[in-house]
Motif scaffolding. Structure first.
Motif, PDB file in Angstrom:
ATOM      1  N   THR A  70       0.801  -1.228   0.000  1.00  0.00           N
ATOM      2  CA  THR A  70       0.000   0.000   0.000  1.00  0.00           C
ATOM      3  C   THR A  70       0.836   1.282   0.000  1.00  0.00           C
ATOM      4  OG1 THR A  70      -0.115  -0.041   2.436  1.00  0.00           O
ATOM      5  CG2 THR A  70      -1.881  -1.149   1.195  1.00  0.00           C
ATOM      6  N   ALA A  71       2.094   1.232   0.462  1.00  0.00           N
ATOM      7  CA  ALA A  71       2.903   2.464   0.540  1.00  0.00           C
ATOM      8  C   ALA A  71       3.247   2.961  -0.861  1.00  0.00           C
ATOM      9  CB  ALA A  71       4.193   2.203   1.329  1.00  0.00           C
ATOM     10  N   PRO A  72       3.069   4.282  -1.140  1.00  0.00           N
ATOM     11  CA  PRO A  72       3.422   4.820  -2.467  1.00  0.00           C
ATOM     12  C   PRO A  72       4.942   4.888  -2.645  1.00  0.00           C
ATOM     13  CG  PRO A  72       2.790   6.594  -1.011  1.00  0.00           C
ATOM     14  CD  PRO A  72       2.543   5.323  -0.241  1.00  0.00           C
ATOM     15  N   SER A  77      16.061  12.976  -4.428  1.00  0.00           N
ATOM     16  CA  SER A  77      17.096  13.646  -5.222  1.00  0.00           C
ATOM     17  C   SER A  77      18.061  14.330  -4.259  1.00  0.00           C
ATOM     18  CB  SER A  77      16.471  14.672  -6.162  1.00  0.00           C
ATOM     19  OG  SER A  77      17.462  15.365  -6.881  1.00  0.00           O
ATOM     20  N   GLU A  78      19.341  14.189  -4.531  1.00  0.00           N
ATOM     21  CA  GLU A  78      20.375  14.725  -3.648  1.00  0.00           C
ATOM     22  C   GLU A  78      21.218  15.755  -4.384  1.00  0.00           C
ATOM     23  OE1 GLU A  78      22.611  11.485  -2.176  1.00  0.00           O
ATOM     24  OE2 GLU A  78      21.028  10.773  -0.821  1.00  0.00           O
ATOM     25  N   LEU A  79      21.672  16.748  -3.623  1.00  0.00           N
ATOM     26  CA  LEU A  79      22.596  17.756  -4.154  1.00  0.00           C
ATOM     27  C   LEU A  79      23.513  18.197  -3.031  1.00  0.00           C
ATOM     28  CD1 LEU A  79      21.664  21.012  -3.306  1.00  0.00           C
ATOM     29  CD2 LEU A  79      19.657  20.178  -4.479  1.00  0.00           C
ATOM     30  N   SER A  80      24.621  18.839  -3.399  1.00  0.00           N
ATOM     31  CA  SER A  80      25.616  19.263  -2.413  1.00  0.00           C
ATOM     32  C   SER A  80      26.029  20.708  -2.695  1.00  0.00           C
ATOM     33  CB  SER A  80      26.853  18.359  -2.443  1.00  0.00           C
ATOM     34  OG  SER A  80      26.506  17.029  -2.100  1.00  0.00           O
ATOM     35  N   LEU A  81      26.192  21.476  -1.629  1.00  0.00           N
ATOM     36  CA  LEU A  81      26.696  22.846  -1.697  1.00  0.00           C
ATOM     37  C   LEU A  81      28.019  22.923  -0.963  1.00  0.00           C
ATOM     38  CD1 LEU A  81      23.428  24.828  -0.853  1.00  0.00           C
ATOM     39  CD2 LEU A  81      24.297  24.218  -3.111  1.00  0.00           C
ATOM     40  N   ILE A  82      28.855  23.874  -1.359  1.00  0.00           N
ATOM     41  CA  ILE A  82      30.149  24.058  -0.704  1.00  0.00           C
ATOM     42  C   ILE A  82      30.400  25.539  -0.495  1.00  0.00           C
ATOM     43  CG2 ILE A  82      31.423  24.070  -2.893  1.00  0.00           C
ATOM     44  CD1 ILE A  82      33.723  22.696  -1.373  1.00  0.00           C
ATOM     45  N   LEU A  83      31.010  25.869   0.614  1.00  0.00           N
ATOM     46  CA  LEU A  83      31.386  27.246   0.940  1.00  0.00           C
ATOM     47  C   LEU A  83      32.898  27.356   0.852  1.00  0.00           C
ATOM     48  CD1 LEU A  83      28.536  26.898   2.361  1.00  0.00           C
ATOM     49  CD2 LEU A  83      29.279  28.733   3.863  1.00  0.00           C
ATOM     50  N   PRO A  84      33.431  28.092  -0.132  1.00  0.00           N
ATOM     51  CA  PRO A  84      34.890  28.281  -0.198  1.00  0.00           C
ATOM     52  C   PRO A  84      35.388  28.936   1.076  1.00  0.00           C
ATOM     53  CG  PRO A  84      33.852  28.985  -2.232  1.00  0.00           C
ATOM     54  CD  PRO A  84      32.741  28.733  -1.246  1.00  0.00           C
ATOM     55  N   GLY A  85      36.560  28.537   1.498  1.00  0.00           N
ATOM     56  CA  GLY A  85      37.054  28.988   2.800  1.00  0.00           C
ATOM     57  C   GLY A  85      37.915  30.226   2.779  1.00  0.00           C
ATOM     58  N   PRO A 446      13.575   3.886  -6.162  1.00  0.00           N
ATOM     59  CA  PRO A 446      12.802   4.548  -5.106  1.00  0.00           C
ATOM     60  C   PRO A 446      13.512   4.454  -3.772  1.00  0.00           C
ATOM     61  CG  PRO A 446      11.781   2.461  -5.680  1.00  0.00           C
ATOM     62  CD  PRO A 446      12.868   2.674  -6.684  1.00  0.00           C
ATOM     63  N   SER A 447      13.390   5.492  -3.009  1.00  0.00           N
ATOM     64  CA  SER A 447      13.965   5.493  -1.667  1.00  0.00           C
ATOM     65  C   SER A 447      12.979   5.024  -0.620  1.00  0.00           C
ATOM     66  CB  SER A 447      14.446   6.907  -1.327  1.00  0.00           C
ATOM     67  OG  SER A 447      13.366   7.838  -1.392  1.00  0.00           O
ATOM     68  N   SER A 448      11.699   4.977  -0.975  1.00  0.00           N
ATOM     69  CA  SER A 448      10.667   4.510  -0.044  1.00  0.00           C
ATOM     70  C   SER A 448       9.500   3.960  -0.876  1.00  0.00           C
ATOM     71  CB  SER A 448      10.194   5.666   0.837  1.00  0.00           C
ATOM     72  OG  SER A 448       9.118   5.258   1.658  1.00  0.00           O
ATOM     73  N   PRO A 449       8.914   2.801  -0.488  1.00  0.00           N
ATOM     74  CA  PRO A 449       9.341   1.938   0.624  1.00  0.00           C
ATOM     75  C   PRO A 449      10.595   1.151   0.281  1.00  0.00           C
ATOM     76  CG  PRO A 449       7.548   0.927  -0.555  1.00  0.00           C
ATOM     77  CD  PRO A 449       7.736   2.265  -1.185  1.00  0.00           C
ATOM     78  N   ARG A 450      11.336   0.830   1.327  1.00  0.00           N
ATOM     79  CA  ARG A 450      12.568   0.077   1.137  1.00  0.00           C
ATOM     80  C   ARG A 450      12.248  -1.418   1.310  1.00  0.00           C
ATOM     81  NH1 ARG A 450      17.108   3.758   4.309  1.00  0.00           N
ATOM     82  NH2 ARG A 450      16.741   5.679   3.104  1.00  0.00           N
ATOM     83  N   ARG A 451      12.030  -2.054   0.163  1.00  0.00           N
ATOM     84  CA  ARG A 451      11.577  -3.453   0.189  1.00  0.00           C
ATOM     85  C   ARG A 451      12.616  -4.370   0.827  1.00  0.00           C
ATOM     86  NH1 ARG A 451       7.102  -4.131  -2.934  1.00  0.00           N
ATOM     87  NH2 ARG A 451       6.532  -2.359  -4.270  1.00  0.00           N
ATOM     88  N   LYS A 452      13.864  -4.219   0.436  1.00  0.00           N
ATOM     89  CA  LYS A 452      14.892  -5.108   0.969  1.00  0.00           C
ATOM     90  C   LYS A 452      15.041  -4.927   2.464  1.00  0.00           C
ATOM     91  CE  LYS A 452      17.593  -5.238  -3.316  1.00  0.00           C
ATOM     92  NZ  LYS A 452      18.907  -4.948  -3.932  1.00  0.00           N
TER      93      LYS A 452
END
Length: 501
Positions: A70-72, A77-85, A446-452
């Motif tokens: 029943t779970a959809p 989606s992942e992204l990364s930001l960086i701050l120069p030092g 899919p990240s959800s549901p995690r069947r395994k």
């Protein structure tokens, strides 16, 4: 009561006590059997354990199966930001005015403020979520919130965004990123605007000070004709040079005057008469008249040597000499413009060897007259320059002070303007530079549901259920090994019951 009756009563009581004791012992045996279990080779226990296993398996796998069915499906989606030092600095050199510098510290230079924590909070702010949801025609509740993770000891910010499909998750992450950068730019612009507004009044005061000083300088220049303090210094230098020149001219004039006076004493005449004599003897007609006058003078002298004053020859010679003399004086007056008295003082005889001395006298007098005129002119100029210098002493000092104030005011104003302009370049002072290290990813699974994970959790729960049932099946031998005396008491219980019965 008889003695026999008294003996039967204990027996009756003993017969009544035996069933009660047996029931008590049986109850204790049933509780002990439940707690300690039966024999490990007793297969009669197997149906009960199978039932427990079935109930446990249903309790474990029914929720898992229901959740998986029943779970959809949800994608992340992942992204990364960086701050120069590193920090940033800017320096502007203004010719003849000064220098304006701007320096932005590294975002990690302060231990009290963490830019990553600031941006983490900003990424989760309601207005950014609302803006991102509005860009996708969604409400904030449906859009969801991002999962933000900071990496310790680095300037990395990991962001995860959940969506209903891979494209939806990627679009939501991109919308959140766009809203975040839009808000950052708005905050930076607002900061620059606030800085400009706060400095505008000070800059306006500096500008008014520059204008007031400039107006005062212009008024003083119009009144005095003095343009700058350098001009006054040039006037002083010119006046000193003019005074030196006047002194030199005076010395030269004294030398020329002394030379002229020496020649006048030597020649017993002055320069004007000497010039007249040279002019007269340069005229041929006058020369002829002077020669005639000389001849008549010679004849008169001879006649006087022979005769008396009343002798006709003496009178004739005198008349001839006077006639020649009058003609000579008339010509001399015509040439020189001198009167008779002046001409009488003039030596009308031939100059002879005195011509050079008379010429030198005339030349020296001309030079002396020129030097005298130049000296008079220079003296007048010097007097005028001295008077102007004295008149301009106070205005020159005032003008120099005003120009110094103007230079200072102009430098302050220019520096303020330069700082205002360089502050526009320093956009990352309060909100450090942030860059996209990884663009929003397009998830493939899919990240959800995690069947395994759900199946693994169900398998682990089933395994633990089996282990629990196995321990329950083997609990009696285990307890007998751990508590030997408990087993001996239980074995002796049936014998005591038989004895009692």
């Amino acid at each position: 009561m008889t003695h026999s009756a008294q003996n039967d009563r204990p027996r009756a009581l003993s017969r009544l006590r035996v069933p009660a004791l047996m029931r008590l012992r049986l109850r204790e045996l049933s509780i002990s059997r439940i707690m300690r279990g039966g024999r490990s080779n007793d297969l009669g226990r197997l149906p009960r354990y199978a039932g427990f296993f079935a109930i446990g398996a249903v309790c474990i796998w029914t929720p898992i199966t229901t959740y998986l069915k029943t779970a959809p499906l949800r994608y992340t989606s992942e992204l990364s930001l960086i701050l120069p030092g590193s920090g940033a600095s800017a320096s502007v050199n203004l010719d003849s005015i000064g220098q304006a510098s701007s320096y932005a510290n590294s975002p990690y230079a302060s231990s009290s403020v963490s830019p990553t924590e600031t941006y983490k909070r900003l990424l989760g702010a309601g207005r950014i979520v609302d803006a991102a949801a509005g860009s996708m025609d969604m409400i904030a509740e449906d859009f969801g919130s991002a999962r933000i993770q900071l990496v310790d000891q680095t300037g990395l910010i990991h962001i995860s965004m959940v969506g209903n499909s891979p494209e939806d998750a990627q679009a939501r992450a991109a919308a959140l990123l766009t809203a975040f950068f839009t808000e950052i730019e708005a905050l930076r612009t607002d900061e620059v605007t606030l800085r400009e507004d706060s400095g505008r009044s000070a800059i306006e005061e500096y500008r008014q000070s520059v204008l007031a000083t400039r107006e005062e300088i212009s008024r003083l220049q119009r009144e005095t004709g003095l343009i700058s303090a350098e001009q006054y210094r040039m006037l002083v230098s010119e006046t000193d040079a003019l005074a030196e020149k006047v002194r030199d001219l005076a010395a030269t004039l004294d030398e020329k005057t002394e030379a002229v006076q020496a020649l006048e004493r030597a020649l017993d005449t002055d320069a004007r008469l000497a010039a007249a004599a040279l002019r007269l003897h340069a005229d041929t007609e006058f020369t002829a008249l002077t020669e005639e006058m000389s001849i008549q003078a010679a004849e008169l002298s001879q006649a006087r040597g022979k005769y008396g004053e009343r002798h006709p020859e003496v009178r004739a010679a005198t008349a001839g000499h006077e006639a020649a003399r009058r003609q000579a004086f008339a010509r001399a007056t015509q040439i020189t413009g001198l009167n008779i008295a002046q001409l009488e003082a003039l030596d009308l005889s031939h100059v002879g060897g005195r011509a050079d001395l008379l010429s030198d006298l005339v030349t020296l007098e001309a030079e002396r007259s020129g030097l005298a005129a130049e000296h008079a002119s220079m003296s007048a100029r010097l007097a005028t320059a001295e008077a102007r210098r004295i008149d301009l002493i106070e205005p020159a000092a005032r003008l120099e002070d005003l120009q110094r104030d103007f230079s200072v005011s102009e430098a302050v104003f220019a520096s303020a303007m330069a700082r205002s302009q360089t502050s526009k370049v320093d956009l990352y002072a309060s909100y450090p530079l942030v860059q996209v290290l990884e663009d929003p990813s397009l998830p493939t699974e899919p990240s959800s549901p995690r069947r395994k994970l759900a199946i693994a959790a169900g398998g682990a729960a089933t395994f633990f259920l089996c282990m629990g049932l196995l321990l329950g099946w083997l609990r009696r031998p285990l307890l007998n090994k751990l508590i030997p005396e408990a087993g001996s008491k239980t074995a002796a219980a049936p014998a005591s019951l038989v004895a009692a019965e």
